[in-house]
Every structure is written in structure tokens, then in C-alpha cells.
Design a protein around this motif. Structure first.
Motif, PDB file in Angstrom:
ATOM      1  N   LEU A   1       0.819  -1.213   0.000  1.00 17.48           N
ATOM      2  CA  LEU A   1       0.000   0.000   0.000  1.00 17.48           C
ATOM      3  C   LEU A   1       0.852   1.261   0.000  1.00 17.48           C
ATOM      4  CD1 LEU A   1      -2.893  -0.920   2.468  1.00 17.48           C
ATOM      5  CD2 LEU A   1      -2.978  -0.790  -0.011  1.00 17.48           C
ATOM      6  N   LYS A   2       2.094   1.126   0.447  1.00 18.98           N
ATOM      7  CA  LYS A   2       3.007   2.274   0.455  1.00 18.98           C
ATOM      8  C   LYS A   2       3.957   2.247  -0.741  1.00 18.98           C
ATOM      9  CE  LYS A   2       2.890   2.456   5.500  1.00 18.98           C
ATOM     10  NZ  LYS A   2       3.684   2.425   6.752  1.00 18.98           N
ATOM     11  N   ASP A   3       3.640   1.401  -1.727  1.00 20.71           N
ATOM     12  CA  ASP A   3       4.495   1.286  -2.898  1.00 20.71           C
ATOM     13  C   ASP A   3       4.427   2.570  -3.724  1.00 20.71           C
ATOM     14  OD1 ASP A   3       5.980  -1.075  -4.452  1.00 20.71           O
ATOM     15  OD2 ASP A   3       5.006   0.238  -5.915  1.00 20.71           O
ATOM     16  N   SER A   4       5.515   2.856  -4.385  1.00 20.47           N
ATOM     17  CA  SER A   4       5.564   4.071  -5.205  1.00 20.47           C
ATOM     18  C   SER A   4       4.672   3.971  -6.430  1.00 20.47           C
ATOM     19  CB  SER A   4       7.010   4.344  -5.643  1.00 20.47           C
ATOM     20  OG  SER A   4       7.527   3.230  -6.361  1.00 20.47           O
ATOM     21  N   ASN A   5       4.406   2.771  -6.878  1.00 27.67           N
ATOM     22  CA  ASN A   5       3.530   2.555  -8.025  1.00 27.67           C
ATOM     23  C   ASN A   5       2.078   2.584  -7.547  1.00 27.67           C
ATOM     24  OD1 ASN A   5       2.059   1.504 -10.239  1.00 27.67           O
ATOM     25  ND2 ASN A   5       3.898   0.514 -11.002  1.00 27.67           N
ATOM     26  N   GLU A   6       1.320   3.576  -7.999  1.00 23.46           N
ATOM     27  CA  GLU A   6      -0.056   3.723  -7.536  1.00 23.46           C
ATOM     28  C   GLU A   6      -0.934   2.562  -7.987  1.00 23.46           C
ATOM     29  OE1 GLU A   6      -1.625   7.409  -8.755  1.00 23.46           O
ATOM     30  OE2 GLU A   6      -0.383   8.618  -7.406  1.00 23.46           O
ATOM     31  N   ILE A   7      -0.686   2.049  -9.185  1.00 24.74           N
ATOM     32  CA  ILE A   7      -1.525   0.967  -9.699  1.00 24.74           C
ATOM     33  C   ILE A   7      -1.344  -0.292  -8.859  1.00 24.74           C
ATOM     34  CG2 ILE A   7      -1.960  -0.492 -11.706  1.00 24.74           C
ATOM     35  CD1 ILE A   7      -1.103   1.797 -13.481  1.00 24.74           C
ATOM     36  N   ALA A   8      -0.092  -0.611  -8.518  1.00 29.77           N
ATOM     37  CA  ALA A   8       0.158  -1.793  -7.686  1.00 29.77           C
ATOM     38  C   ALA A   8      -0.469  -1.635  -6.307  1.00 29.77           C
ATOM     39  CB  ALA A   8       1.656  -2.036  -7.577  1.00 29.77           C
ATOM     40  N   ALA A   9      -0.348  -0.437  -5.729  1.00 30.76           N
ATOM     41  CA  ALA A   9      -0.945  -0.211  -4.415  1.00 30.76           C
ATOM     42  C   ALA A   9      -2.466  -0.302  -4.479  1.00 30.76           C
ATOM     43  CB  ALA A   9      -0.519   1.161  -3.893  1.00 30.76           C
ATOM     44  N   LYS A  10      -3.052   0.212  -5.551  1.00 31.10           N
ATOM     45  CA  LYS A  10      -4.505   0.161  -5.677  1.00 31.10           C
ATOM     46  C   LYS A  10      -4.991  -1.274  -5.836  1.00 31.10           C
ATOM     47  CE  LYS A  10      -8.324   1.636  -8.616  1.00 31.10           C
ATOM     48  NZ  LYS A  10      -8.717   2.276  -9.897  1.00 31.10           N
ATOM     49  N   LYS A  11      -4.305  -2.083  -6.638  1.00 31.11           N
ATOM     50  CA  LYS A  11      -4.724  -3.474  -6.822  1.00 31.11           C
ATOM     51  C   LYS A  11      -4.581  -4.267  -5.530  1.00 31.11           C
ATOM     52  CE  LYS A  11      -6.043  -5.056  -9.948  1.00 31.11           C
ATOM     53  NZ  LYS A  11      -7.409  -5.133 -10.471  1.00 31.11           N
ATOM     54  N   SER A  12      -3.549  -3.986  -4.755  1.00 32.07           N
ATOM     55  CA  SER A  12      -3.404  -4.652  -3.455  1.00 32.07           C
ATOM     56  C   SER A  12      -4.562  -4.284  -2.536  1.00 32.07           C
ATOM     57  CB  SER A  12      -2.072  -4.267  -2.824  1.00 32.07           C
ATOM     58  OG  SER A  12      -0.987  -4.642  -3.658  1.00 32.07           O
ATOM     59  N   LEU A  13      -4.947  -3.016  -2.562  1.00 28.22           N
ATOM     60  CA  LEU A  13      -6.080  -2.583  -1.750  1.00 28.22           C
ATOM     61  C   LEU A  13      -7.374  -3.252  -2.216  1.00 28.22           C
ATOM     62  CD1 LEU A  13      -7.230  -0.687   0.421  1.00 28.22           C
ATOM     63  CD2 LEU A  13      -7.434   1.069  -1.338  1.00 28.22           C
ATOM     64  N   GLU A  14      -7.557  -3.374  -3.516  1.00 27.60           N
ATOM     65  CA  GLU A  14      -8.757  -4.028  -4.027  1.00 27.60           C
ATOM     66  C   GLU A  14      -8.807  -5.503  -3.639  1.00 27.60           C
ATOM     67  OE1 GLU A  14      -8.771  -3.363  -8.198  1.00 27.60           O
ATOM     68  OE2 GLU A  14      -9.356  -1.249  -8.041  1.00 27.60           O
ATOM     69  N   VAL A  15      -7.644  -6.150  -3.594  1.00 26.66           N
ATOM     70  CA  VAL A  15      -7.607  -7.553  -3.166  1.00 26.66           C
ATOM     71  C   VAL A  15      -8.066  -7.672  -1.711  1.00 26.66           C
ATOM     72  CG1 VAL A  15      -6.054  -9.462  -2.632  1.00 26.66           C
ATOM     73  CG2 VAL A  15      -5.870  -8.293  -4.820  1.00 26.66           C
ATOM     74  N   MET A  16      -7.582  -6.787  -0.851  1.00 30.28           N
ATOM     75  CA  MET A  16      -7.972  -6.839   0.556  1.00 30.28           C
ATOM     76  C   MET A  16      -9.465  -6.560   0.723  1.00 30.28           C
ATOM     77  SD  MET A  16      -4.760  -4.998   2.465  1.00 30.28           S
ATOM     78  CE  MET A  16      -5.213  -5.676   4.033  1.00 30.28           C
ATOM     79  N   ILE A  17      -9.991  -5.605  -0.027  1.00 29.75           N
ATOM     80  CA  ILE A  17     -11.421  -5.293   0.063  1.00 29.75           C
ATOM     81  C   ILE A  17     -12.259  -6.464  -0.430  1.00 29.75           C
ATOM     82  CG2 ILE A  17     -13.225  -3.786  -0.853  1.00 29.75           C
ATOM     83  CD1 ILE A  17     -11.201  -1.508  -0.848  1.00 29.75           C
ATOM     84  N   ASP A  18     -11.817  -7.098  -1.509  1.00 26.69           N
ATOM     85  CA  ASP A  18     -12.542  -8.248  -2.044  1.00 26.69           C
ATOM     86  C   ASP A  18     -12.522  -9.425  -1.074  1.00 26.69           C
ATOM     87  OD1 ASP A  18     -14.027  -9.709  -3.763  1.00 26.69           O
ATOM     88  OD2 ASP A  18     -12.550  -9.845  -5.361  1.00 26.69           O
ATOM     89  N   LEU A  19     -11.376  -9.669  -0.445  1.00 23.14           N
ATOM     90  CA  LEU A  19     -11.278 -10.758   0.530  1.00 23.14           C
ATOM     91  C   LEU A  19     -12.144 -10.477   1.756  1.00 23.14           C
ATOM     92  CD1 LEU A  19      -7.451 -11.535   0.345  1.00 23.14           C
ATOM     93  CD2 LEU A  19      -9.318 -13.014  -0.405  1.00 23.14           C
ATOM     94  N   TYR A  20     -12.229  -9.212   2.168  1.00 24.47           N
ATOM     95  CA  TYR A  20     -13.107  -8.880   3.292  1.00 24.47           C
ATOM     96  C   TYR A  20     -14.574  -9.077   2.903  1.00 24.47           C
ATOM     97  CZ  TYR A  20     -15.149  -6.366   7.209  1.00 24.47           C
ATOM     98  OH  TYR A  20     -15.876  -6.033   8.316  1.00 24.47           O
ATOM     99  N   GLY A  21     -14.925  -8.677   1.688  1.00 30.03           N
ATOM    100  CA  GLY A  21     -16.300  -8.857   1.257  1.00 30.03           C
ATOM    101  C   GLY A  21     -16.711 -10.308   1.150  1.00 30.03           C
ATOM    102  N   LYS A  22     -15.772 -11.187   0.824  1.00 27.07           N
ATOM    103  CA  LYS A  22     -16.071 -12.614   0.723  1.00 27.07           C
ATOM    104  C   LYS A  22     -15.983 -13.326   2.066  1.00 27.07           C
ATOM    105  CE  LYS A  22     -14.518 -13.021  -4.074  1.00 27.07           C
ATOM    106  NZ  LYS A  22     -15.822 -13.353  -4.625  1.00 27.07           N
ATOM    107  N   GLY A  23     -15.647 -12.592   3.130  1.00 32.38           N
ATOM    108  CA  GLY A  23     -15.580 -13.186   4.457  1.00 32.38           C
ATOM    109  C   GLY A  23     -14.339 -14.004   4.717  1.00 32.38           C
ATOM    110  N   VAL A  24     -13.292 -13.833   3.904  1.00 33.41           N
ATOM    111  CA  VAL A  24     -12.048 -14.590   4.098  1.00 33.41           C
ATOM    112  C   VAL A  24     -11.172 -13.894   5.132  1.00 33.41           C
ATOM    113  CG1 VAL A  24     -10.019 -15.553   2.963  1.00 33.41           C
ATOM    114  CG2 VAL A  24     -12.191 -15.437   1.741  1.00 33.41           C
ATOM    115  N   TRP A  25     -10.914 -12.621   4.927  1.00 34.31           N
ATOM    116  CA  TRP A  25     -10.144 -11.823   5.898  1.00 34.31           C
ATOM    117  C   TRP A  25     -11.104 -10.878   6.594  1.00 34.31           C
ATOM    118  CZ3 TRP A  25      -5.075 -10.224   2.927  1.00 34.31           C
ATOM    119  CH2 TRP A  25      -4.275 -11.374   2.766  1.00 34.31           C
ATOM    120  N   HIS A  26     -11.859 -11.398   7.516  1.00 28.57           N
ATOM    121  CA  HIS A  26     -12.895 -10.616   8.186  1.00 28.57           C
ATOM    122  C   HIS A  26     -12.427 -10.267   9.596  1.00 28.57           C
ATOM    123  CE1 HIS A  26     -17.025  -9.386   9.227  1.00 28.57           C
ATOM    124  NE2 HIS A  26     -17.196  -9.322   7.929  1.00 28.57           N
TER     125      HIS A  26
END
Length: 768
Positions: free
Chosen positions: A170-195
Motif C-alpha cells: 500500500l506504500k508502494d511508489s507505483n499507484e496501480i500496484a498499491a490500488k490493486k493490493s487494496l482491491e484484493v484486501m477489500i474483495d477478501l473482506y467482502g467474501k468473508g475470508v479476511w474478516h
């Protein structure tokens, strides 16, 4: 032409060879080794020249990835070779070859030939590649792989490792990589995996990112705007209730007016319950998992003020920040007084999205906010929205916003301002402001009728005003007993005495003693606790005074001085004592019972000496004996609705035995939203916008469906006739005699009209 051998054919046709190897690996080992040596030579060439013969190299990687599980010893180094190639050359690889390598690694991971940790770390690094299709592929695999790893049980070791890696991404200099990492975490929370709380707090850190590409998805996550729920048509909503229709057929006409009044009040009660209990429209669990809600709200509000001053973010993003801060304040009951001062500058009718800002002001209101802080917001809304020089839509929005704020913090409204607004708009001719003012009036009839004029309080509020005491700032009132539980207890005892049918009423499985056993047990408890004290409820005032005084002297209770628990209660008790002395001057003692939440105190007045009773255990009844089921709570809800409807309609209370609890309470609209969330539609309620041309045309076409247009002449006996036919047959001659001259005048040409006008003017001059 030379005929090729089978070995040459299979060497050129890798899909066919792949199919044969999967069926019989041992028979085609030599052919595989030939392709493996070919792959190794291509690999050496690729390391020297990454752009040389890319297509053939990709086919060999795909082929080997499909048959690796058949020759594990020979292909032991294959997964690591692909990982090294991608780690080193992923920025300069051809997009097709890079995607082929990723798909090969995904296939190997699905066959459990490579570890999750090493592969996912590489995939997060590959998010930096400028390939949208590749990032989508990586995102889907990461989510599915982590979900599969936690399917049977939580893999805490893997989750902790990946969460720490994502936090650094999330602190990566590449905004696209940081955004995709954030989207992965949000998706995993929505699916109840990392709740869990760690995931939520990592996402919360993204709200303070200087990049809007990270800040906006994090705000959407907490606001719940990413959840797209499909609306399902409930066909059962249109089915009428046959039982209630049959019941209405048997209602007597003399009681129809009372029945209508009760039904109207019942609808009002259900509507208020639906407004109080609304379904979740944002991520409550995520907001509750924040480690420091107060600190997060303050930090986010500080960022909001900074972005407002520097105009760093778009206004839509700043609105989302306002929304999140207000929801945090409302859900966690936070105190952030500077937020209300910030909102005042936006509470103007010409402000963009001002209805949303009114909703945010209501969301940030709760009973623990000092009334002075919210009073400024209320006064600003009243000054800018509720006055004569603005449109009715503005007045309606302002009154609705005030209603939502006062529903959460009634003390924010001053008595003078409330009476002024109700007096001005409760009888206005425009429906929007009138309904909004009456809704505000109805709110204060329930919350604090003392703030209303006597003529505005209504019958129900006036009746209930006798023992009413408004809640003060910071005061918390809790109910000691569950409303309606006494009725359930009486029904239980009645069923036990009749020996019938707990089964008929749905009270199966109740274990209870008989009434005699219950009374004996209670007497024994009272005797043990009070040491000879008699039951104060079964005796007259004089008898209680004698027995209590006697017991007090025997057990050493002499000389006790009683202090009242409440000044008002003591005053009322003294008045009651004086009344009893006046009514019975010859009585030896007079008693007054004062019920509190824990004890029952008996005052004994005899020869100028006050003797208190010892503490008595309060009877909790059925609520202390059994855990209520869903069926019990359904009946309790029905009882509360019926009692509230009777109070609103002014009807006498229905006896307990006549209450009908067979029908279910209305729960069809109980999930319209949550009380902590104020939807903009509640602020815009009563504002009717004019439809545009397309909407009006669509409405006209909908109204024409199923209707016939055109002349019905000859189709019906009473069809209409033309004016010519009517003039020929029905009109009298004297009505038609001047028609010719009138028609002639209308059909004159311009030249004829000029001639007539000149002749008229000449005639007038000659006459003079």
C-alpha cells in the motif's frame, strides 16, 4: 514427398503429445525429454535475447506446465525458473509471453507444485506491470487462492504473512500496484475470508493516502457503496391476507368507526417502527472493528479540512469524507464539535448536494452531543431554509433535515423556534412544507410535548403528559422489565390452570409449577428474606402498618430514619400521607408504597415515628424464568403495536384475553435501512419534481395501453354525431338564421375587409 514418422509428428504437435502423456506418461517419456531439452536450449537463448522466438518459447512453457505432474523428478527446477524469469524481466517481457508464464504458474499452483507464499509475493510484484488484462488475471487468482487456503480452517500463518506484505504494498511508489493490493484486501473482506480487525485497519490507513486512487476505494469500502445488491421482486407482497379479509366481513357496522381508527393508528405505529429499525446500508462491522474510532475520525476530519483549504480532491471525494466522518460520529457516539462548525458553512440552499450535507448533519447527531453545538446547526438550517423568500422545496428539505436531527438529539431545538416553525407551516397550502412541519410536530408529541403549545399537543400527548418527565442531557433511561411480558405470564398461568394447551398457543415445552406452588415458594422467600414480614400487597393500609411496626420492634428495626430516594417522590408521598390522614383520622397507621427498580419501601406513620421496611426482592416474573424464543418476541412485538395503536387512537385498552396474537406483525418493510444512516430520500421526502418531456410522454403512453381511441360512430347506439348532423336535424331555424352572415364575415379577404372598413369610416364622417 517423404512421409513423416510418428515421433516427428508428435514433436510438431504439442497439444496431441500433451494429451497422450497425460494418458500414459511412461510410454512417452522419451518424447517429453526431447521437448525438455528443446525448452532448456530456448531458455538459454532467451536469457541472452529476451525477444528471440517468443512464440515457440511460450508454447513449450505451456506444454511443460501441463505435464509437470507426470515427471516431477525431471521438472523439479521448472517452477523456480519461471518465477526467476518473471521476477527479473517482467517489465520488458512481451505481454503475451508474460501472461503465458503467469498462467503456467497458476496451473502449477492449482496442482500444488509451488507454494502459495512465494507465488503470491511474485504476483503482488507483477501488479506494477502495465498490463490491465494481466492485473485482472492476477487479482482473480490471488483472491481465489487465498479463499481456497482458508476454506476448511483459517490459515493464520499464511494470512499474517500476506497481510504484512500487502501493508508494504500500500506504500508502494507505483499507484496501480498499491490500488490493486487494496482491491484484493477489500474483495477478501467482502467474501468473508479476511474478516478481522487487522484487515480493516490496514484499509483504514489507505484513507490518508495522498493518492486519490487509494483514498477513494477505501472510503467506498467503509461507506458500502461498492456493494451492489440485486433487487428481488417479492411476489408475496401483492397477495392479500385472506384471514383479515374474512374477519372484516364479520365486523359489526356499529364498530366500524372504531375499527378504522385502530387500523389507522396501527399503520402509524408500524411506519414509525420501520423508520427506527432499518437495514444496514453500509459496512457496520468494518466501522466497529476500527482500533481507535475517535482518533480515526479526528485524523480524517483534519485531512478533510486540509483538502478543502487546498482544493486537493474533487468535491465528490470531500463529500464522501464528510459522510464517513458523520457515520463514525453516529455509530460510535463520538464527540467532534468542530465538525458541526465545518458543516454550517455548507448549509445553504444554493450549495451543491446540500440535501446530502443535511443528511450528514443528521447522521452526526446523537444524544451525547452537547445541545449548544447542534443548536448552531439547527439555527443555521432554520435561517437559511425555513423562511418565506425561498421555494417550497427548500422549506421542505430544511424541515425534514431538522426532523432527522431532532429525532436523534431533541434538546438541540429551542422551544421558541419549534413553535414558530410549526405555527407557520403546519396549515400552509403547499403539501410539502405542511407534511414536513406536521412530521416535526408528531416527533415532539412523542419526545417532549412540553415544548409545544397546548393546542398542538394532541389528545394522546396531553393524556400522557401527566406523568411525563423529559430526558435531560446525558440521561440514560433503561427499562427494568420487558414490555408485554406480564401479559405472556398471565396467559401462561391461565393455560396452566385450565390444563389445556400450551400447544394451541405455541407455548410448548414450558416447565412451570402450579399457582399454589408458586405462591408458597414466594411466601417462603419473603419469610426468609424479611424474617417474619408479611406480604404488603395482600393487606390493607392499617393492617400493614400494625404488622410492620410489630415486626420491626421484635426484630430490632426501631429507630430507623428513612431518606427519600428522590425529592419529587418524597413530596408526593407526603401529600398522599396527608390525604390518608384526612380521610381516616382514626386510623392507627397509614402506609404508602414507593416502588423502585430494586426495592419496595413501606412508610409507616404511627405516633410520629417512621419505620422503614427491609429490602424486598422485586419479582421479575416470566423474563427471569425462561429465555424467550423468536415466537415469544413476535408476540411481544404484536402486543406493543396494539397498545401503542390504542394510545394513538384514543380507544380504551383491550382486555388481555381479547388480544389477537395469531397474525404476524408487519415485517415486510422493516429492512428499509438503518436509523444510524440518513438517506437523502428522507430529506427530499415531500418534494415532487416535474417530469421532463420524455417522462411525461412515457406516462401518456402507459395510460393509453388497453384503451380504444377514435370515433365510435356506428359501433354503439349512443355514439356521438358531428356538428353538421346536429345542425340539420336538431337545431331550430332561429338558431341557424344568422349563421350565413357570420360565416361570410369570417371568410372575407383582406381587400374586402378594407372596403368595408373604408365604407364604415366614410359613413361615420358623413353622418357628423
Amino acid at each position: 514427398m517423404v512421409k513423416r514418422s510418428r515421433a516427428d509428428f508428435l514433436a510438431a504437435n504439442l497439444p496431441q503429445l500433451q494429451n497422450l502423456i497425460k494418458r500414459d506418461p511412461k510410454s512417452y517419456r522419451d518424447e517429453f525429454l526431447q521437448q525438455w531439452r528443446h525448452y532448456e536450449s530456448k531458455l538459454d537463448i532467451f536469457k541472452d535475447k529476451p525477444d528471440a522466438d517468443v512464440e515457440q518459447f511460450g508454447e513449450l512453457i505451456t506444454f511443460i506446465s501441463h505435464v509437470t505432474h507426470c515427471y516431477l523428478d525431471d521438472c523439479a527446477a521448472f517452477p523456480q525458473q519461471i518465477v526467476d524469469l518473471l521476477s527479473t524481466h517482467y517489465q520488458i517481457l512481451e505481454p503475451d509471453l508474460r501472461r503465458t508464464m503467469v498462467q503456467a504458474l497458476v496451473l502449477l499452483r492449482n496442482k500444488d507444485l509451488i507454494t502459495t507464499t512465494s507465488l503470491l509475493s511474485l504476483f503482488f510484484t507483477l501488479f506494477r506491470a502495465k498490463d490491465k488484462a494481466l492485473r485482472t488475471l492476477l487479482h482473480n487468482h490471488i483472491v481465489n487462492d487465498i479463499k481456497a487456503a482458508n476454506a476448511k480452517s483459517k490459515n493464520n500463518k499464511l494470512n499474517k504473512t500476506l497481510q504484512n506484505f500487502m501493508y508494504t504494498m500500500l506504500k508502494d511508489s507505483n499507484e496501480i500496484a498499491a490500488k490493486k493490493s487494496l482491491e484484493v484486501m477489500i474483495d477478501l473482506y467482502g467474501k468473508g475470508v479476511w474478516h478481522d480487525a487487522k484487515t480493516v485497519n490496514v484499509i483504514a490507513e489507505a484513507c490518508f493516502s495522498p493518492s486519490i486512487k487509494l483514498c477513494a476505494p477505501a472510503l467506498h469500502f467503509f461507506l458500502g457503496t461498492n456493494d451492489k445488491k440485486e433487487e428481488e421482486d417479492d411476489s408475496d407482497m401483492d397477495v392479500p391476507n385472506l384471514e383479515s379479509m374474512k374477519h372484516m366481513m364479520h365486523v359489526n357496522k356499529k364498530k366500524k368507526s372504531k375499527k378504522n381508527a385502530l387500523d389507522k393508528a396501527m399503520a402509524t405505529v408500524k411506519r414509525k417502527e420501520r423508520s427506527r429499525a432499518r437495514a444496514e446500508v453500509f459496512n457496520f462491522s468494518a466501522l466497529h472493528l476500527l482500533n481507535d474510532a475517535q482518533g480515526f475520525a479526528e485524523k480524517l476530519f483534519s485531512r478533510l479540512k486540509h483538502t478543502t483549504a487546498t482544493n486537493a480532491f474533487r468535491f465528490e471525494v470531500r463529500l464522501q469524507m464528510m459522510n464517513l466522518v458523520s457515520r463514525l460520529i453516529g455509530v460510535h457516539k463520538l464527540i467532534l464539535l468542530s465538525f458541526y462548525e465545518y458543516l454550517i458553512s455548507y448549509l445553504k440552499p444554493h450549495q451543491k448536494d446540500v440535501t446530502a450535507i443535511l443528511a450528514y448533519a443528521a447522521q452526526a447527531s446523537h444524544e451525547m452531543v452537547p445541545p449548544d453545538a447542534l443548536g448552531q446547526v439547527v439555527q443555521a438550517i432554520a435561517d437559511n431554509f425555513v423562511w418565506n423568500n425561498v421555494s417550497s422545496e427548500v422549506v421542505t428539505a430544511g424541515l425534514n433535515g431538522l426532523r432527522e436531527i431532532c429525532a436523534r438529539c431533541p434538546l438541540a431545538m429551542s422551544e421558541t423556534l419549534l413553535q414558530s416553525m410549526i405555527e407557520d407551516y403546519k396549515n400552509t397550502r403547499e403539501k410539502g412544507p405542511m407534511n414536513a412541519a406536521r412530521s416535526l410536530l408528531g416527533l415532539y408529541r412523542e419526545v417532549n410535548p412540553e415544548m409545544l403549545r397546548k393546542k398542538d399537543r394532541g389528545r394522546a400527548a396531553t393524556v400522557n403528559l401527566t406523568g411525563f418527565k423529559p430526558a435531560q442531557y446525558g440521561e440514560v433511561r433503561s427499562e427494568d422489565l420487558l414490555a408485554g411480558a406480564d401479559f405472556l405470564e398471565s396467559r401462561k398461568k391461565k393455560a396452566a390452570t385450565e390444563g389445556t394447551a400450551e400447544q394451541e398457543d405455541g407455548w410448548e415445552g414450558w416447565e412451570e409449577a402450579s399457582d399454589d406452588e408458586d405462591s408458597d415458594a414466594e411466601d417462603n422467600e419473603d419469610d426468609d428474606e424479611g424474617e417474619g414480614w408479611e406480604d404488603v400487597e395482600s393487606e390493607t393500609a392499617g393492617e400493614k402498618g400494625k404488622k410492620n411496626t410489630k415486626a420491626a420492634q421484635e426484630d430490632g428495626w426501631e429507630g430507623w430514619e428513612e431518606a427519600s430516594l428522590d425529592g419529587e417522590d418524597s413530596d408526593e408521598d407526603e401529600d398522599e400521607d396527608e390525604d390518608e390522614e384526612k380521610e381516616g383520622p382514626d386510623a392507627e397507621a397509614a402506609t404508602v408504597e414507593v416502588e423502585t427498580t430494586t426495592t419496595v419501601v413501606t412508610k409507616v406513620v404511627e405516633e410520629g415515628e417512621a419505620v422503614p421496611s427491609p429490602p424486598k426482592k422485586q419479582k421479575l416474573g416470566l423474563a427471569a424464568e425462561k429465555i424467550f424464543t423468536d415466537e415469544d418476541f413476535r408476540k411481544l412485538k404484536k402486543i406493543q403495536q396494539l397498545r401503542a395503536a390504542e394510545r394513538l387512537s384514543g380507544l380504551p385498552a383491550t382486555p388481555d384475553e381479547d388480544l389477537d396474537l395469531d397474525s404476524d406483525p408487519d415485517e415486510s418493510d422493516s429492512d428499509d435501512g438503518n436509523a444510524d444512516v440518513v438517506d437523502v430520500s428522507r430529506i427530499m421526502k415531500g418534494i415532487k419534481r416535474k417530469d421532463d418531456y420524455e417522462a411525461r410522454l412515457a406516462s401518456i403512453k402507459d395510460g393509453r395501453e388497453g384503451k380504444e381511441y377514435g370515433s365510435r360512430k356506428g359501433k354503439d347506439e349512443r355514439s356521438s354525431k358531428t356538428n353538421r348532423e346536429k345542425s340539420k336535424k336538431t337545431k331550430a331555424f332561429m338558431m341557424m338564421v344568422h349563421k350565413k352572415s357570420v360565416v361570410g364575415k369570417a371568410k372575407r379577404s383582406l381587400r374586402d375587409k378594407q372596403k368595408v372598413l373604408r365604407a364604415h369610416i366614410k359613413k361615420q364622417k358623413m353622418g357628423k
